[in-house]
Scaffold this motif. Structure first.
Motif, PDB file in Angstrom:
ATOM      1  N   SER A   1       0.863  -1.155   0.229  1.00  0.00           N
ATOM      2  CA  SER A   1       0.062  -0.281  -0.033  1.00  0.00           C
ATOM      3  C   SER A   1       0.891   1.311  -0.058  1.00  0.00           C
ATOM      4  O   SER A   1       2.122   1.233   0.345  1.00  0.00           O
ATOM      5  CB  SER A   1      -0.952   0.018   1.128  1.00  0.00           C
ATOM      6  N   GLY A   2       0.388   2.516  -0.467  1.00  0.00           N
ATOM      7  CA  GLY A   2       1.108   3.591  -0.564  1.00  0.00           C
ATOM      8  C   GLY A   2       1.316   4.083   0.798  1.00  0.00           C
ATOM      9  O   GLY A   2       0.783   4.215   1.562  1.00  0.00           O
ATOM     10  N   ILE A   3       2.676   4.612   0.655  1.00  0.00           N
ATOM     11  CA  ILE A   3       3.300   5.463   1.790  1.00  0.00           C
ATOM     12  C   ILE A   3       3.498   6.893   1.477  1.00  0.00           C
ATOM     13  O   ILE A   3       4.185   7.058   0.471  1.00  0.00           O
ATOM     14  CB  ILE A   3       4.471   4.788   2.597  1.00  0.00           C
ATOM     15  N   PHE A   4       2.858   7.790   2.451  1.00  0.00           N
ATOM     16  CA  PHE A   4       3.083   9.174   2.063  1.00  0.00           C
ATOM     17  C   PHE A   4       4.467   9.475   2.999  1.00  0.00           C
ATOM     18  O   PHE A   4       4.535   9.542   3.878  1.00  0.00           O
ATOM     19  CB  PHE A   4       2.044   9.923   2.460  1.00  0.00           C
ATOM     20  N   ASP A   5       5.420  10.407   2.222  1.00  0.00           N
ATOM     21  CA  ASP A   5       6.683  10.663   2.956  1.00  0.00           C
ATOM     22  C   ASP A   5       6.836  12.295   2.604  1.00  0.00           C
ATOM     23  O   ASP A   5       7.070  12.407   1.178  1.00  0.00           O
ATOM     24  CB  ASP A   5       7.831   9.729   2.274  1.00  0.00           C
ATOM     25  N   VAL A   6       7.138  12.961   3.195  1.00  0.00           N
ATOM     26  CA  VAL A   6       7.710  14.372   3.309  1.00  0.00           C
ATOM     27  C   VAL A   6       8.896  14.311   3.481  1.00  0.00           C
ATOM     28  O   VAL A   6       9.661  13.722   4.414  1.00  0.00           O
ATOM     29  CB  VAL A   6       7.111  15.537   4.352  1.00  0.00           C
ATOM     30  N   ILE A   7       9.671  14.668   2.162  1.00  0.00           N
ATOM     31  CA  ILE A   7      11.135  14.359   2.149  1.00  0.00           C
ATOM     32  C   ILE A   7      12.049  15.275   3.037  1.00  0.00           C
ATOM     33  O   ILE A   7      12.114  16.441   2.789  1.00  0.00           O
ATOM     34  CB  ILE A   7      11.637  14.422   0.631  1.00  0.00           C
ATOM     35  N   GLN A   8      12.726  14.855   4.038  1.00  0.00           N
ATOM     36  CA  GLN A   8      13.409  15.755   4.885  1.00  0.00           C
ATOM     37  C   GLN A   8      14.906  15.249   4.766  1.00  0.00           C
ATOM     38  O   GLN A   8      15.170  14.142   4.853  1.00  0.00           O
ATOM     39  CB  GLN A   8      12.954  15.481   6.260  1.00  0.00           C
ATOM     40  N   GLY A   9      15.737  16.423   4.447  1.00  0.00           N
ATOM     41  CA  GLY A   9      17.188  15.949   4.292  1.00  0.00           C
ATOM     42  C   GLY A   9      17.861  15.799   5.651  1.00  0.00           C
ATOM     43  O   GLY A   9      17.511  16.247   6.652  1.00  0.00           O
ATOM     44  N   THR A  10      19.002  15.083   5.512  1.00  0.00           N
ATOM     45  CA  THR A  10      19.853  14.982   6.821  1.00  0.00           C
ATOM     46  C   THR A  10      21.104  15.615   6.430  1.00  0.00           C
ATOM     47  O   THR A  10      22.059  15.713   7.662  1.00  0.00           O
ATOM     48  CB  THR A  10      20.040  13.222   6.862  1.00  0.00           C
ATOM     49  N   HIS A  11      21.485  16.270   5.505  1.00  0.00           N
ATOM     50  CA  HIS A  11      22.699  16.954   5.150  1.00  0.00           C
ATOM     51  C   HIS A  11      22.472  18.000   4.369  1.00  0.00           C
ATOM     52  O   HIS A  11      21.821  18.099   3.250  1.00  0.00           O
ATOM     53  CB  HIS A  11      23.691  15.785   4.479  1.00  0.00           C
ATOM     54  N   PHE A  12      23.082  19.067   4.668  1.00  0.00           N
ATOM     55  CA  PHE A  12      23.087  20.499   3.929  1.00  0.00           C
ATOM     56  C   PHE A  12      24.528  20.805   3.342  1.00  0.00           C
ATOM     57  O   PHE A  12      25.351  20.677   3.932  1.00  0.00           O
ATOM     58  CB  PHE A  12      22.585  21.669   4.667  1.00  0.00           C
ATOM     59  N   GLU A  13      24.248  21.222   2.038  1.00  0.00           N
ATOM     60  CA  GLU A  13      25.443  21.750   1.192  1.00  0.00           C
ATOM     61  C   GLU A  13      25.354  23.039   0.215  1.00  0.00           C
ATOM     62  O   GLU A  13      24.291  22.847  -0.159  1.00  0.00           O
ATOM     63  CB  GLU A  13      26.061  20.769   0.628  1.00  0.00           C
ATOM     64  N   ILE A  14      26.357  23.864   0.453  1.00  0.00           N
ATOM     65  CA  ILE A  14      26.209  25.047  -0.507  1.00  0.00           C
ATOM     66  C   ILE A  14      26.837  24.212  -1.836  1.00  0.00           C
ATOM     67  O   ILE A  14      28.050  24.150  -1.967  1.00  0.00           O
ATOM     68  CB  ILE A  14      26.944  26.283  -0.248  1.00  0.00           C
ATOM     69  N   ILE A  15      26.245  24.455  -3.203  1.00  0.00           N
ATOM     70  CA  ILE A  15      26.688  23.757  -4.246  1.00  0.00           C
ATOM     71  C   ILE A  15      27.423  24.848  -5.077  1.00  0.00           C
ATOM     72  O   ILE A  15      28.644  24.969  -5.770  1.00  0.00           O
ATOM     73  CB  ILE A  15      25.751  23.461  -5.134  1.00  0.00           C
ATOM     74  N   HIS A  16      26.747  26.288  -5.232  1.00  0.00           N
ATOM     75  CA  HIS A  16      27.465  27.354  -5.616  1.00  0.00           C
ATOM     76  C   HIS A  16      26.949  28.713  -5.080  1.00  0.00           C
ATOM     77  O   HIS A  16      25.993  28.721  -4.545  1.00  0.00           O
ATOM     78  CB  HIS A  16      26.843  27.351  -7.162  1.00  0.00           C
ATOM     79  N   GLU A  17      27.988  29.379  -4.799  1.00  0.00           N
ATOM     80  CA  GLU A  17      27.690  30.881  -4.099  1.00  0.00           C
ATOM     81  C   GLU A  17      28.575  31.827  -4.730  1.00  0.00           C
ATOM     82  O   GLU A  17      29.783  31.946  -4.798  1.00  0.00           O
ATOM     83  CB  GLU A  17      27.975  30.615  -2.538  1.00  0.00           C
ATOM     84  N   ASP A  18      27.782  32.803  -5.598  1.00  0.00           N
ATOM     85  CA  ASP A  18      28.414  34.076  -5.722  1.00  0.00           C
ATOM     86  C   ASP A  18      27.304  35.054  -5.855  1.00  0.00           C
ATOM     87  O   ASP A  18      26.386  34.885  -5.578  1.00  0.00           O
ATOM     88  CB  ASP A  18      29.292  34.221  -7.082  1.00  0.00           C
ATOM     89  N   GLU A  19      27.758  36.235  -6.494  1.00  0.00           N
ATOM     90  CA  GLU A  19      26.667  37.528  -6.407  1.00  0.00           C
ATOM     91  C   GLU A  19      25.624  37.149  -7.302  1.00  0.00           C
ATOM     92  O   GLU A  19      24.537  37.775  -7.240  1.00  0.00           O
ATOM     93  CB  GLU A  19      27.570  38.848  -6.500  1.00  0.00           C
ATOM     94  N   ASN A  20      25.967  36.479  -8.333  1.00  0.00           N
ATOM     95  CA  ASN A  20      24.645  36.055  -9.317  1.00  0.00           C
ATOM     96  C   ASN A  20      23.846  35.042  -9.073  1.00  0.00           C
ATOM     97  O   ASN A  20      22.791  34.958  -9.744  1.00  0.00           O
ATOM     98  CB  ASN A  20      25.520  35.958 -10.818  1.00  0.00           C
ATOM     99  N   GLN A  21      24.446  33.868  -8.361  1.00  0.00           N
ATOM    100  CA  GLN A  21      23.411  32.792  -8.200  1.00  0.00           C
ATOM    101  C   GLN A  21      24.071  32.037  -7.091  1.00  0.00           C
ATOM    102  O   GLN A  21      25.319  31.886  -6.604  1.00  0.00           O
ATOM    103  CB  GLN A  21      23.783  31.557  -9.263  1.00  0.00           C
ATOM    104  N   VAL A  22      23.149  31.575  -6.127  1.00  0.00           N
ATOM    105  CA  VAL A  22      23.359  30.758  -5.073  1.00  0.00           C
ATOM    106  C   VAL A  22      22.491  29.391  -5.435  1.00  0.00           C
ATOM    107  O   VAL A  22      21.225  29.381  -5.575  1.00  0.00           O
ATOM    108  CB  VAL A  22      22.968  31.348  -3.694  1.00  0.00           C
ATOM    109  N   GLU A  23      23.139  28.144  -5.134  1.00  0.00           N
ATOM    110  CA  GLU A  23      22.520  26.831  -5.317  1.00  0.00           C
ATOM    111  C   GLU A  23      22.851  26.174  -3.799  1.00  0.00           C
ATOM    112  O   GLU A  23      23.892  25.922  -3.613  1.00  0.00           O
ATOM    113  CB  GLU A  23      22.845  26.190  -6.648  1.00  0.00           C
ATOM    114  N   VAL A  24      21.877  25.646  -3.194  1.00  0.00           N
ATOM    115  CA  VAL A  24      21.841  24.687  -2.264  1.00  0.00           C
ATOM    116  C   VAL A  24      21.443  23.449  -2.126  1.00  0.00           C
ATOM    117  O   VAL A  24      20.376  23.132  -3.149  1.00  0.00           O
ATOM    118  CB  VAL A  24      21.456  25.527  -0.992  1.00  0.00           C
ATOM    119  N   SER A  25      21.892  22.513  -1.451  1.00  0.00           N
ATOM    120  CA  SER A  25      21.671  21.277  -1.736  1.00  0.00           C
ATOM    121  C   SER A  25      21.128  20.403  -0.259  1.00  0.00           C
ATOM    122  O   SER A  25      21.843  20.662   0.751  1.00  0.00           O
ATOM    123  CB  SER A  25      22.809  20.282  -2.116  1.00  0.00           C
TER     124      SER A  25
END
Length: 245
Positions: free
Chosen positions: A67-91
């Motif tokens: 049967s179906g299981i509903f899952d709100v996806i919660q991360g366990t690890h944070f990381e900055i992938i890219h950071e400068d004045e034009n763009q920030v990407e996080v994971s």
């Protein structure tokens, strides 16, 4: 004047990304969307909800023949992938191992959020990895969901001929509605807006086939959400709206 650059603040329990137009607040390390600040409104998401029930990636999965299981996806690890004045990407990542079999979907999940300089919105995508030898499973649905403030967003536009003021969330409570054949459908028996009495409220009435979708969604008196980007408006102009990314 040139737009200000994108900045990021990493706190113990939150990550805040800001480009001077929009401010996005994410829980750390879960990657739940707890706040979207824009145009003088401190949070466009439902502030009456707990932080984990405002904006999130989720999925519905099952083991074969299960049967179906509903899952709100919660991360366990944070990381900055890219950071400068034009763009920030996080994971925000959540990895699977065999001890989690039957408890979590057998996927490595990487949720990404991106903000650009001068842009009045943000972007999000997810990477799902299923490695060789991991258990089979069925994935019925995955999505990103936003629960907007009920005191701000009252109007829905799906198409030129499908738009209206919406019933309130409170109208679906037992004292104001009657359950029908399935949970998503209720008969409004005592709605806040008496003109809506006797109507059926069912979320599937507000859906479209993928082939027909352009932009659609919620509108506020002073805000509109267009293709995941927010723009100020001064009236109920239902053209070009979406609360989806």
């Amino acid at each position: 004047m040139a737009p200000v650059g994108v900045s990021i603040q990493v706190r113990d329990d939150h990550v805040v990304i800001d480009n001077g137009i929009l401010q996005l607040t994410l829980s750390n390390p879960e990657g739940l969307i707890t706040g979207v600040s824009y145009n003088g409104v401190d949070n466009l998401l439902e502030v009456l909800n707990k932080e984990g029930n405002r904006g999130y990636w989720d999925l519905v999965w099952s083991e074969p023949q299960g049967s179906g299981i509903f899952d709100v996806i919660q991360g366990t690890h944070f990381e900055i992938i890219h950071e400068d004045e034009n763009q920030v990407e996080v994971s925000f990542t959540r990895n699977w191992d065999p001890t989690l079999q039957g408890k979590l979907v057998p996927l490595n999940i990487d949720k990404r959020f991106i903000m650009l300089r001068g842009c009045s919105g943000f972007y999000t995508y997810a990477i799902y990895e299923h490695r060789e030898g991991w258990p089979d499973f069925d994935l019925a649905e995955t999505r990103v969901a936003f629960k907007l403030r009920k005191d701000k967003f009252h109007y829905m536009a799906i198409a030129d001929n499908r738009q209206r003021f919406m019933p309130m969330p409170d109208d679906r409570m037992p004292n104001r509605s009657q359950k029908l054949a399935y949970p998503e459908a209720v008969l409004l028996i005592n709605p806040i807006n008496p003109d809506q009495k006797g109507e059926v409220d069912d979320k599937y009435q507000y859906s479209c086939d993928n082939k027909d979708i352009k932009v659609h969604g919620w509108m506020s008196l002073n805000l509109r959400l267009v293709s995941g980007k927010l723009h100020p408006v001064t009236s109920f102009d239902p053209a070009g709206l979406s609360n989806k990314i």
